[in-house]
Scaffold this active site. Structure first.
Site, mmCIF file in Angstrom:
data_model
loop_
_atom_site.group_PDB
_atom_site.id
_atom_site.type_symbol
_atom_site.label_atom_id
_atom_site.label_comp_id
_atom_site.label_asym_id
_atom_site.label_seq_id
_atom_site.Cartn_x
_atom_site.Cartn_y
_atom_site.Cartn_z
ATOM 1 N N GLU A 82 57.817 -1.082 -0.238
ATOM 2 C CA GLU A 82 57.344 -2.114 0.966
ATOM 3 C C GLU A 82 57.303 -3.343 0.178
ATOM 4 O OE1 GLU A 82 56.079 1.017 0.735
ATOM 5 O OE2 GLU A 82 55.923 1.784 2.893
ATOM 6 N N PHE A 144 44.665 9.221 10.511
ATOM 7 C CA PHE A 144 45.746 9.339 9.257
ATOM 8 C C PHE A 144 46.645 7.996 9.087
ATOM 9 C CE2 PHE A 144 49.985 10.878 7.678
ATOM 10 C CZ PHE A 144 49.580 11.009 6.240
ATOM 11 N N GLN A 145 46.750 7.486 8.024
ATOM 12 C CA GLN A 145 47.500 6.374 7.669
ATOM 13 C C GLN A 145 47.127 5.170 8.572
ATOM 14 O OE1 GLN A 145 51.751 7.235 7.606
ATOM 15 N NE2 GLN A 145 51.474 7.655 5.157
ATOM 16 N N LYS A 194 51.525 2.981 17.664
ATOM 17 C CA LYS A 194 52.534 3.938 17.969
ATOM 18 C C LYS A 194 52.654 4.050 19.603
ATOM 19 C CE LYS A 194 54.431 8.532 16.658
ATOM 20 N NZ LYS A 194 54.440 9.372 15.587
ATOM 21 N N MET A 507 53.995 -14.963 -21.255
ATOM 22 C CA MET A 507 53.056 -16.220 -20.915
ATOM 23 C C MET A 507 51.524 -15.904 -21.322
ATOM 24 S SD MET A 507 52.942 -19.329 -20.294
ATOM 25 C CE MET A 507 54.260 -20.040 -18.990
#
Lengths: 599, 190
Positions: A82, A144-145, A194, A507
């Site tokens: 993602e 969940f999630q 959802k 760097m």
């Protein structure tokens, strides 16, 4: 100040660049009853979305079902992480000027986007991130999630919406794109529970949502009195300097900038994000300013009597120690964001509004000027300390960048990651075109480059532009999002994937060498780097390696023969290369470290 | 007019470990910021975030619905560097949910605060307590055999004075509403 009027009624005009969905006759599917998931798909179509970078999961499975069933007018690109998706949307947005779109699931899908959202926020990149969410009745129950995505992203978004009723879906999506695109652009998150995706209502896509977001005001037209004042200040100045930021690229104001600079003979220096807004082969161009800017650009800043900041925000990497920066200058600040004015540097004249409109208003009021004495002074600085690097027969990153510039003629979109190679890419590529340089500036996100280049390539393909995309990463940052190689391979995106491999987090190594007594703590990557050629081949991408200047020229020439698919080029450069000149962090610009090399 | 912090007050704040920006000590003032806000989810959070990320302590926040039920009104009291507060106000103006933002301390304004104060009383001092409340135009809103609860409304200074006066009697509990404030209407010709 009067232009900070906060009355709700003070919004004037329609924001520029807005209205993909405006002025159309009744949209298809209007009035049809459908699920939230289908409404989502139809809304994106109505919004004119062409590409969605996404990754499915439980909370958004219904949307993915509809994408398979409805075969929408936009393309869905399955990214492999993602974070890659959000950077791809950024690259897409920066290359095309259109809003980038991301679709991910709840919980980890959303949290993986956080870095990309923060990056877009810092660099004012218009993206809309749709995140799945657990059903409304479960929110707050540690389902969940579940993540409080709105809460997590609150301080790194321009705005966010949670669609708690299916009836609110269309206006919120419309408003999200409107907010992301207009004013000072930025990321907007839309959280989609959802159960809302399963609920049904009739499809109705609004063209105007101003009454829903009445607190959102964009002032695009500058105050004429301020423009006149700016013109008077320019007329009086003897050593004027244009300091140009990403806002000019974003607003498409490069032609107006060029006209102003030429008309009044004002030299131009750009920030990292301003690169490309003014052609660097123009004699008035001083290249980049700031920490790793050119010595002559910084000298010009220190000696100018008028600094005209256009779409720039006086970042600490530009100014260094504020008290000692541009000590003789009066400041004109042209910007769309009223919150940027006098934030870091006191500004004598603020011209608030769209910088393209502001420059247009300013142009007729500015008379041709004779600044030759000032330009001569700058020319002397340029001769005294040009950009340079060592020519010792070994392969240096700067040489690679110069070769890439030579073979492309500057007609390419260059995407860079974060670190030494980023600064060399900024210094040595000599940009010609607006939107031809994409990088992570404000947040400094390693791993940005490869997915952003992927997004840029999708954008150029969609716009039918036949420009090569050159992705330039270091060995450290490249590995951070290397998984997107698979997506680049699948879509045969013609990206030149360049890895500048110095076997170090260069760097950080440079700072350790200069400021930490050469204690190279945890910056050596030699033992953990993959074989980049084999890595690319594992994803089905051709790859070549160069270890000397001769090999470098050879592989670049061969890579430019390949135009229909990606190719990876690994350059084994000297590990101890340093980016010069340099203003140490927090130091005064006058204390710039310059280096003399054997030419 | 803004309450200027005296050097004494700055010293006191430093002793108590509260942030005082020494470079700008003379530019630190108390500000009363009024925000008209969309009356919906998360809007308040965004406002408060802007102050907390700068390390500003909010001395009080009062929120309530306005005559338009879709709009809520916030009165925020905070102390800090004038320049930074000015900038925070600009950032507040950028919030999509903020309809109007104003630093009232830049204008003429009226402010009020409500105090509920529960104190112990005895038959001997009961009359004195009532008398104090009377002077402050307070009211008794609850009474038991050994405690009384007063309601006092007024500018913060007045509320503080009342609290100081009642302290020796034994304060059981206090609740303050935080300030609400409003700009004075402009009077033409004056």
């Amino acid at each position: 100040m009067e232009q900070h009027s906060t009355r709700p009624g003070s919004m004037t005009g329609t924001p520029a660049g807005d209205g993909q969905a405006q002025g159309q006759p009744a949209l298809p599917h209007t009035g049809v009853t459908m699920t939230g998931a289908e409404i989502f798909v139809r809304a994106l179509e109505a919004e004119g979305v062409k590409v969605v970078f996404g990754h499915p999961g439980g909370a958004v499975i219904k949307i993915y079902d509809e994408i398979a069933r409805l075969k929408p007018t936009f393309e869905h690109v399955l990214v492999r992480h993602e974070q890659g998706g959000t950077h791809a949307a950024e690259g897409y947005a920066k290359a095309t000027g259109q809003v980038g779109t991301v679709l991910v699931t709840s919980g980890p899908g959303a949290t993986n986007c956080v870095t990309g959202i923060a990056d877009a926020y810092m660099d004012s990149v218009p993206i809309v991130v749709f995140t799945g969410q657990v059903p409304v009745p479960l929110i707050g129950n540690d389902a969940f999630q579940e993540t409080d995505t709105i809460g997590v992203t609150r301080s790194i978004t321009k705005h966010s919406f949670q669609v708690r009723r299916v009836e609110d879906m269309t206006w919120m999506i419309r408003a999200a794109y409107h907010i992301a695109r207009t004013g000072r652009p930025g990321p907007v998150v839309v959280d989609l529970p959802k159960d809302v995706l399963l609920a049904e209502t009739t499809f109705q896509y609004p063209s105007d949502v101003q009454d829903r977001i009445r607190g959102y005001r964009v002032h695009t037209t500058p105050n004429p009195a301020k423009v006149e004042r700016a013109a008077r200040m320019i007329a009086r100045a003897r050593r004027p300097l244009l300091y140009v930021g990403g806002g000019v690229n974003g607003a498409g104001a490069a032609p107006e900038l060029l006209e102003l600079a030429h008309k009044a003979r004002i030299p131009v220096t750009t920030t990292l994000h301003g690169l490309g807004a003014f052609p660097e082969d123009d004699p008035l161009s001083l290249g980049m300013l700031g920490m790793h800017g050119t010595w002559y650009a910084n000298q010009a800043v220190q000696h100018c009597d008028l600094l005209i900041a256009v779409g720039a925000r006086f970042d600490d990497r530009v100014t260094g120690k504020l008290e000692a920066w541009a000590p003789h200058a009066k400041v004109i600040h042209m910007d769309i964001d009223q919150a940027c004015v006098s934030k870091n540097v006191w500004c004598d004249c603020a011209v608030l509004g769209d910088v393209k409109e502001s420059l247009r208003a300013l142009l007729p009021l500015v008379d041709p000027k004779d600044t030759q004495a000032w330009l001569d002074e700058i020319a002397a600085w340029r001769a005294e300390c040009p950009l340079a690097y060592e020519h010792d027969g070994r392969l240096h990153a700067q040489f690679v960048i110069e070769q890439l510039r030579a073979i492309s003629g500057g007609d390419a979109v260059v995407v860079s990651d974060v670190g030494q190679h980023q600064m060399w890419t900024a210094q040595f590529f000599r940009y010609k075109h607006p939107r031809s340089h994409i990088t992570s500036g404000g947040l400094g996100t390693m791993g940005f480059c490869l997915p952003a280049a992927m997004g840029a390539a999708f954008g150029l393909r969609e716009q039918g532009k036949d420009l090569p995309v050159i992705s330039i990463s270091g060995d450290g940052g490249f590995v951070m999002n290397a998984q997107e190689l698979g997506v680049i391979a699948k879509h045969r995106l013609p990206i030149k994937i360049v890895v500048i491999n110095n076997q170090f987090l260069g760097m950080v190594r440079q700072w350790q060498e200069l400021f930490h007594q050469e204690r190279y703590s945890q910056t050596n990557l030699a033992d953990t780097n993959p074989d980049f050629v084999k890595l690319a081949e594992a994803f089905g991408i051709e790859a070549m390696r160069a270890t000397s200047p001769e090999e470098a020229e050879d592989v670049i020439a061969r890579a430019w023969q390949i135009t229909d698919r990606p190719v990876l080029l690994e350059f084994r450069v000297v590990p101890e290369g340093m980016v010069f000149p340099m203003v140490p962090a927090g130091a005064a610009t006058d204390d710039m470290i310059t280096a003399r090399f054997k030419e | 007019m803004p309450d200027t912090l005296t050097s004494q007050q700055i010293l006191r704040k430093q002793k108590m470990g509260e942030p005082v920006y020494s470079d700008d000590a003379e530019h630190i003032h108390r500000h009363i910021v009024m925000v008209l806000l969309e009356n919906h989810l998360g809007a308040l959070n965004r406002v408060i975030n802007l102050f907390s990320q700068r390390g500003f302590n909010l001395e009080s926040v009062a929120v309530g619905e306005t005559e338009d039920p879709t709009v809520s009104r916030l009165t925020i009291v905070t102390t800090g560097n004038d320049r930074i507060i000015k900038q925070v106000i600009r950032q507040l103006n950028n919030l999509v949910d903020a309809l109007e933002v104003e630093d009232l301390t830049e204008h003429e304004y009226v402010e009020r605060e409500l105090l509920l104060l529960k104190v112990k009383y005895t038959p001997e001092n009961r009359a004195a307590l009532m008398e104090n409340a009377h002077i402050f135009r307070g009211k008794v809103v609850d009474i038991t055999k050994d405690t009384m609860t007063f309601e006092v409304t007024g500018p913060t200074k007045k509320v503080n004075a009342f609290l100081g006066l009642m302290k020796p009697y034994g304060i059981v509990e206090t609740a303050r509403s935080g300030r609400v404030a409003m700009r004075r209407a402009l009077v033409f010709g004056s």
